[in-house]
Design a protein around this motif. Structure first.
Motif, short mmCIF file in Angstrom:
data_model
loop_
_atom_site.label_atom_id
_atom_site.label_comp_id
_atom_site.label_asym_id
_atom_site.label_seq_id
_atom_site.Cartn_x
_atom_site.Cartn_y
_atom_site.Cartn_z
N LYS A 96 37.59 37.10 58.51
CA LYS A 96 38.12 36.19 57.49
C LYS A 96 39.20 36.85 56.63
CE LYS A 96 33.99 33.37 57.20
NZ LYS A 96 32.71 33.15 56.51
N TYR A 97 40.00 35.99 56.02
CA TYR A 97 40.98 36.46 55.04
C TYR A 97 40.29 36.43 53.68
CZ TYR A 97 44.96 36.14 51.80
OH TYR A 97 45.83 36.31 50.75
N VAL A 98 39.96 37.63 53.17
CA VAL A 98 39.21 37.73 51.92
C VAL A 98 40.17 37.97 50.75
CG1 VAL A 98 37.51 39.10 50.63
CG2 VAL A 98 37.14 38.59 53.06
N ILE A 99 40.02 37.16 49.73
CA ILE A 99 40.76 37.41 48.49
C ILE A 99 39.76 37.83 47.42
CG2 ILE A 99 42.34 36.49 46.76
CD1 ILE A 99 43.22 34.37 48.79
N LEU A 100 39.83 39.11 47.07
CA LEU A 100 39.00 39.62 45.97
C LEU A 100 39.58 39.11 44.67
CD1 LEU A 100 38.49 43.34 47.00
CD2 LEU A 100 36.68 41.66 46.59
N VAL A 101 38.74 38.56 43.82
CA VAL A 101 39.22 37.98 42.57
C VAL A 101 38.59 38.73 41.41
CG1 VAL A 101 39.38 35.86 41.21
CG2 VAL A 101 39.36 35.73 43.72
N GLU A 106 42.47 47.59 35.57
CA GLU A 106 42.78 48.60 34.56
C GLU A 106 42.84 49.96 35.24
OE1 GLU A 106 41.52 48.59 30.03
OE2 GLU A 106 40.18 49.79 31.23
N SER A 107 41.74 50.70 35.28
CA SER A 107 41.78 51.99 35.97
C SER A 107 41.91 51.77 37.48
CB SER A 107 40.52 52.80 35.68
OG SER A 107 39.43 52.32 36.44
N GLY A 108 41.41 50.63 37.96
CA GLY A 108 41.46 50.33 39.39
C GLY A 108 40.21 50.75 40.14
N ARG A 109 39.30 51.40 39.46
CA ARG A 109 38.11 51.92 40.15
C ARG A 109 37.25 50.80 40.72
NH1 ARG A 109 37.71 55.06 35.49
NH2 ARG A 109 38.55 57.16 35.76
N THR A 110 37.07 49.73 39.94
CA THR A 110 36.22 48.63 40.40
C THR A 110 36.79 48.02 41.67
OG1 THR A 110 35.86 48.14 38.06
CG2 THR A 110 35.05 46.52 39.65
N LEU A 111 38.09 47.73 41.65
CA LEU A 111 38.70 47.05 42.79
C LEU A 111 38.84 47.96 44.00
CD1 LEU A 111 41.12 44.68 40.94
CD2 LEU A 111 39.50 44.00 42.72
N LEU A 121 33.06 45.84 55.96
CA LEU A 121 32.29 44.71 56.49
C LEU A 121 33.08 43.89 57.50
CD1 LEU A 121 30.45 43.63 53.22
CD2 LEU A 121 29.43 44.74 55.21
N GLY A 122 34.34 44.27 57.75
CA GLY A 122 35.07 43.68 58.86
C GLY A 122 35.97 42.48 58.54
N ALA A 123 36.42 42.38 57.32
CA ALA A 123 37.37 41.31 56.99
C ALA A 123 38.67 41.54 57.76
CB ALA A 123 37.65 41.30 55.49
N ALA A 124 39.35 40.44 58.12
CA ALA A 124 40.61 40.57 58.85
C ALA A 124 41.72 41.07 57.92
CB ALA A 124 41.00 39.21 59.43
N ASP A 125 41.77 40.51 56.73
CA ASP A 125 42.72 40.93 55.70
C ASP A 125 42.02 40.89 54.36
OD1 ASP A 125 45.45 41.20 56.95
OD2 ASP A 125 44.96 39.16 57.60
N VAL A 126 42.39 41.81 53.50
CA VAL A 126 41.86 41.79 52.14
C VAL A 126 43.01 41.83 51.15
CG1 VAL A 126 40.29 42.86 50.47
CG2 VAL A 126 39.85 43.11 52.92
N HIS A 127 43.11 40.82 50.34
CA HIS A 127 44.07 40.82 49.25
C HIS A 127 43.34 40.82 47.92
CE1 HIS A 127 47.90 39.19 51.47
NE2 HIS A 127 47.67 40.47 51.69
N ILE A 128 44.07 41.19 46.89
CA ILE A 128 43.47 41.27 45.54
C ILE A 128 44.23 40.36 44.60
CG2 ILE A 128 43.19 42.79 43.53
CD1 ILE A 128 42.62 45.08 45.51
#
Ligand code: IMP
Ligand code: MG
Length: 181
Positions: A96-101, A106-111, A121-128
């Motif tokens: 799947k095309y996953v969009i993390l929301v 900020e620091s970027g650690r979470t993302l 987990l095998g997503a086809a694409d991951v965007h933020i």
């Protein structure tokens, strides 16, 4: 104790609503015709995710949704630097095309942590997609950029529209800041 009256509006309701529509337009070319899965990071992104999802529907993108609960802050205004996973995905994300929301980059650690998890987990694409970004606050050694940014803001601690201070102020329909916090 800080009160709602102490919160000054930084980005108002109308401006947020307008930005949701243009964000959906920005996402359209890559998302169109694909199996899209929104993965909001709880709890801060719930309001943004709900509005973004409806804006996507209005441009003809019909994503699925699943949630991940992470925390890095505890009850203060400084990141602890330690990301804790409290609960994970229930959907199969393979291909799947996953969009993390998320609410704010900020620091970027979470993302960075979440993106690694999703890729494994095998997503086809991951965007933020983030509602807010505080440039210049990225932790050294963390390389993560958002593909979609609602608003770039100055380095204020902000609350409202899902964002909290000690789990308060999430209900405010605008993004605001408290002087001195
Ligand atoms: P990062 O891991 O340092 O990028 O931090 C991201 C998380 O910290 C966000 O998802 C928020 O939960 C929290 N956070 C960072 N800045 C703020 C803020 O100004 N107000 C409220 N929460 C914040
Ligand atoms: Mg958060």
């Amino acid at each position: 104790m800080i009160q709602v009256a102490d919160v000054k509006v930084m980005i108002g309701e109308a401006e947020i609503a307008e930005r949701m529509e243009s964000l959906a337009q920005e996402m359209l070319p890559f998302a169109k015709g694909r199996e899209v899965l929104l993965v909001p990071l709880l709890r801060g992104s719930f309001m943004f995710a709900a509005d973004l999802m409806r804006a996507l529907a209005r441009v003809g993108v019909h994503p699925q949704i699943d949630f991940v609960t992470l925390s890095s802050y505890g009850a203060g205004t400084q990141s602890s630097g330690q990301v804790v996973l409290h609960s994970g995905l229930t959907e199969n994300i393979e291909g799947k095309y996953v969009i993390l929301v998320d609410d704010i980059l900020e620091s970027g650690r979470t993302l960075a942590y979440a993106r690694k998890l999703i890729k494994q987990l095998g997503a086809a694409d991951v965007h933020i997609a983030v509602l807010l970004e505080k440039p210049g606050k990225r932790a050294e050694a963390v390389s993560v950029d958002a593909d979609y940014v609602g608003f770039s803001i100055e380095d204020h601690f902000v609350v409202g529209y899902g964002l909290d201070y000690a789990n308060r102020f999430r209900e405010l329909p605008y993004i605001g800041f408290v002087e001195g916090l």
